[in-house]
Design an enzyme around this catalytic site. Structure first.
Site, mmCIF file in Angstrom:
data_model
loop_
_atom_site.group_PDB
_atom_site.id
_atom_site.type_symbol
_atom_site.label_atom_id
_atom_site.label_comp_id
_atom_site.label_asym_id
_atom_site.label_seq_id
_atom_site.Cartn_x
_atom_site.Cartn_y
_atom_site.Cartn_z
ATOM 1 N N HIS A 92 1.269 -9.617 -0.443
ATOM 2 C CA HIS A 92 -0.065 -9.059 -0.710
ATOM 3 C C HIS A 92 -0.635 -8.744 0.653
ATOM 4 C CE1 HIS A 92 -0.516 -11.477 -4.616
ATOM 5 N NE2 HIS A 92 0.457 -12.102 -4.002
ATOM 6 N N HIS A 145 0.729 -4.189 -2.503
ATOM 7 C CA HIS A 145 1.727 -5.213 -2.779
ATOM 8 C C HIS A 145 3.088 -4.634 -2.471
ATOM 9 C CE1 HIS A 145 -1.808 -6.619 -4.946
ATOM 10 N NE2 HIS A 145 -1.362 -7.799 -4.582
ATOM 11 N N GLN A 198 -10.897 -3.379 -2.495
ATOM 12 C CA GLN A 198 -9.895 -3.786 -1.515
ATOM 13 C C GLN A 198 -8.953 -2.623 -1.236
ATOM 14 O OE1 GLN A 198 -8.374 -7.269 -3.744
ATOM 15 N NE2 GLN A 198 -8.843 -8.408 -1.881
ATOM 16 N N ASP A 219 -5.850 -2.519 -1.029
ATOM 17 C CA ASP A 219 -4.886 -3.544 -1.374
ATOM 18 C C ASP A 219 -3.488 -2.954 -1.557
ATOM 19 O OD1 ASP A 219 -4.089 -6.061 -1.991
ATOM 20 O OD2 ASP A 219 -5.064 -6.147 -3.943
ATOM 21 N N ARG A 270 -15.711 -10.666 -8.084
ATOM 22 C CA ARG A 270 -15.537 -12.107 -7.916
ATOM 23 C C ARG A 270 -16.893 -12.778 -8.048
ATOM 24 N NH1 ARG A 270 -11.271 -12.473 -2.816
ATOM 25 N NH2 ARG A 270 -9.714 -11.106 -3.780
ATOM 26 N N LYS A 287 -0.511 -17.207 4.602
ATOM 27 C CA LYS A 287 -0.990 -15.882 4.982
ATOM 28 C C LYS A 287 -1.223 -15.770 6.480
ATOM 29 C CE LYS A 287 -5.778 -17.200 4.108
ATOM 30 N NZ LYS A 287 -7.066 -16.876 3.514
ATOM 31 N N CYS A 324 -3.189 -7.542 -8.015
ATOM 32 C CA CYS A 324 -1.734 -7.731 -8.039
ATOM 33 C C CYS A 324 -1.101 -7.590 -9.422
ATOM 34 C CB CYS A 324 -1.362 -9.080 -7.429
ATOM 35 S SG CYS A 324 -2.543 -10.381 -7.697
#
Length: 636
Positions: free
Chosen positions: A510, A385, A381, A383, A363, A464, A334
């Site tokens: 997200h 935004h 990911q 991912d 991670r 979420k 992000c």
RNA sequence: GCCGCCGUAGCUCAGGGGUAGAGCACUUCCUUGGUAAGGAAGGGGUCGACAGUUCAAAUCUGUCCGGCGGCUCCA
């Protein structure tokens, strides 16, 4: 004593107070009660040897009903606990509940239980079941119960009773053995007809890592032998589909202890699969108005402090230094996306901004949780935004959910939705959390989609929606997630100019669709048991020659197909066709193209499908056309 | 991270205080075979790493690395 009035099977009967269901059925032999494990009395579960507390409507729980399973399993756990204490005196009992696929019982024992012990315990359990004891319920005052357990050195039970904080507790007795238990239980031990002990594992007392590590024995039980066998077969089937086994067999990915735990290395075939998936996903994002962006793996530590990751996510992050400055390896994508938004002045006309990145994040997961591709320390990911005006939030959330639906349909996954609310460790005030949570709920409501609520399971920056997909073995996997975030735009002072020429704060979503590409590939592998649909299959076709006389032609066929964009391999070895077929069958290749002298002469191929069907020989161009249309349709 | 089990050839695995085996794979040769494994010969391992015990360690002990099943956490 007065009589109680009982409704059963549409009849109304009178029962003397203090009677149990068992007594009752003895008096009314005309009523069917065979194979019931317990009953509901006005909706409250009651077992056969418990005095009816009041009158009401009785509904029997038959052994073959889904409600009976936890009861049968719970009783089996008691039998196991007795067996363990018989075989290993000095073992202390703790708790032993039924769980989703069976039951467990946690023990504190000097003895370390081995798989061989499990067989011995099973044998002892069978002996206990032969006694066919009644599971008899009795009420004991808490003081008396504590005294009894103290005398037996069962301090875990004493602790449980103290924590219950009630005056009276219930015991269940089977022969000489008894346990503190809420029940209910099956009427007699012989109702336990099919069980198996599965494994031993460590488990903390009360799930608290600061407390003693106990030994947990897992087992399962079913109403019938047939159902148990069916379950064991299911486990066998799942084992055959294990992506770690298939990943090796199909040469998709590997791990290497010199490289480090939890860091997957993709092999050429795995990368083919991945590339197809990723390129397809990029196109789908462009179609839906996303822009593809990319940020660095390392960002300055100060930025992670500002975002709140330093305070809330530090223990999962890796840090390093460049010259004198601290940097953090990104665990999420992000930050760059927010910097991109901030890189110029944004008008309300520019919103929403949708940034997509196939971002590799790291991670620090605890070593014990790593599991193939499903749980790793480095993953990609898919991912995005979405930065938008608050009033655009519901529409954007709906767009994401529709995107998820489209993707799940392509792969034939069923799914369910869960909304997670504010966790204890969180940033942002309650009002913002409520606003965001409501936006998620109303989006799902508008789409008429059912969902469950997971209290306190949200991310630290916002609530979420989690999408749990279900594979063909009905296992659930967390993949897509949509998270609302009012906090980060605040912390990074994201702004846009509104139609009123004033600056406003946008909100951020997200979201991931596949979640982790690595995990998704693991799930896909298990879902399809390695037999991937043609459009993503790492090897779509293998050209195999009958003999060395056709090597040149086989080579030509493979080259032609490769040039046309197909993922094809050539097996030109000096081996018999039967052997080549046997070997490539194990690779689960969708099409095998047999070529011999005949085919070479006529410029044809003889296709054989993954299911073993032999097709009529056809020209190579016809075959490629056929393949292409199957690829285009993304047929499953 | 914690508890238990495990680590032997590229893969699957047997063996086990006196210095290593099988099948498959690989290489070569024979075979030129038409839809689920043709034959023969050969090469390949400091038995996860490092210490310790021992005349001797792949085998016993310890530490570490890695895997599996859980606890806990998450994509």
């Amino acid at each position: 004593m007065s009589n109680l009035s009982v409704h059963i099977d549409g009849r109304e009967l009178s029962v003397p107070a203090g009677q149990t269901l068992n007594d009752f059925f003895k008096d009314h032999e005309d009523l069917r009660n065979h194979d019931a494990v317990a009953a509901y009395l006005d909706g409250e579960v009651i077992d056969f040897h418990t005095a009816l507390p009041h009158g009401g409507t009785i509904r029997l729980i038959m052994a073959d009903s889904p409600e009976a399973l936890p009861i049968i399993r719970h009783s089996t756990a008691h039998v196991m606990a007795e067996a363990v204490q018989r075989l290993f005196p000095g073992t202390k009992v703790t708790i032993g509940p039924p769980i989703e696929n069976g039951f467990y019982y946690d023990f504190d024992s000097e003895h370390v239980f081995t798989p061989e012990d499990l067989r011995a315990i099973e044998k002892e359990m069978k002996n206990i079941i032969k006694r066919n004891d009644i599971f008899e319920r009795s009420m004991v005052s808490s003081e008396e119960a504590k005294r009894i357990f103290r005398e037996k050195n069962e301090d875990y039970k004493v602790e449980l009773i103290e924590d219950l904080g009630v005056d009276e507790v219930s015991f269940y007795t089977q022969g000489e053995w008894f346990d503190l238990c809420r029940g209910p239980h099956v009427p007699r031990a012989k109702r336990i007809k099919a069980f198996k002990l599965m494994s031993v594992a460590g488990a903390y007392w009360r799930g608290d890592e600061n407390r003693k590590m106990l030994q947990r024995i897992y087992g399962t039980a079913f109403a019938t032998k047939e159902e148990l066998d069916e379950y064991l077969n299911f486990l066998e089937e799942a084992k055959k589909r294990d992506h770690r086994v298939l990943g090796k067999q199909l040469e998709l990915f590997m791990f290497n202890d010199e490289a480090g735990a939890g860091f997957p290395i993709f092999l050429p075939r795995g990368m083919r699969l991945r590339t197809v998936l990723e390129e397809w996903e990029k196109k789908e994002h462009y179609k839906r108005g996303y822009e593809i962006v990319s940020g660095p793996t390392l960002l300055k530590q100060d930025l992670w402090v500002r975002s709140g990751h330093w305070d809330h996510y530090r223990e999962n992050m890796y840090f390093t230094q460049i010259d004198e400055t601290g940097y953090g390896v990104k665990p999420m994508n992000c930050l760059s996306h927010m910097l991109i938004f901030k890189s110029k002045t944004r008008s309300f006309r520019d919103l929403p901004q949708r940034y997509f990145e196939l971002g590799l994040v790291h991670r620090h997961e605890m070593s014990g949780v790593l599991n193939g591709l499903l749980r790793v320390r480095a993953f990609t990911q898919d991912d995005a935004h979405i930065i938008c005006m608050p009033e655009q939030l519901p529409g954007e959330i709906k767009g994401v959910i529709r995107f998820v639906q489209d993707v799940m349909n392509i792969f034939g996954f069923d799914y369910k939705l869960e909304i997670s609310t504010r966790p204890e460790k969180a940033i942002g005030d309650d009002e913002i959390w409520e606003q965001a949570t409501n936006a998620l709920k109303s989006a799902l409501d508008d789409l008429d989609l059912p969902y469950e609520i997971n209290e306190g399971d949200g991310a630290f920056y916002g609530p979420k929606i989690d999408v749990k997909l279900m594979d063909c073995l009905k296992r659930e996997w967390q993949c897509a997630t949509v998270q609302c975030d009012f906090a980060l735009p605040e912390r990074f002072e994201l702004e846009y100019v509104g139609s009123d020429n004033a600056t406003h704060r946008p909100v951020m979503i997200h979201r991931v669709i596949l979640g982790s590409v690595e995990r998704f590939l693991g799930v896909l592998t298990e879902h399809f048991a390695g037999a991937f649909p043609l459009w993503i299959s790492p090897v779509q076709a293998v050209v195999m020659t009958i003999s060395e006389k056709s090597v040149d032609y086989g080579h030509k066929v493979a080259e032609t197909m490769q040039a046309a964009g197909f993922r094809v391999e050539a097996d030109l070895r000096d081996e018999k066709i039967g052997k080549k077929i046997a070997e490539w069958r194990e690779q689960k290749v969708p099409y095998m193209l047999v070529v011999g002298e005949k085919e070479a002469q006529e410029n044809r191929v003889a296709p054989r499908t993954r299911s073993g069907e032999t097709l009529e020989p056809m020209s190579l161009s016809d075959f490629m056309q056929r393949m292409q249309s199957e690829v285009d349709s993304k047929a499953l």
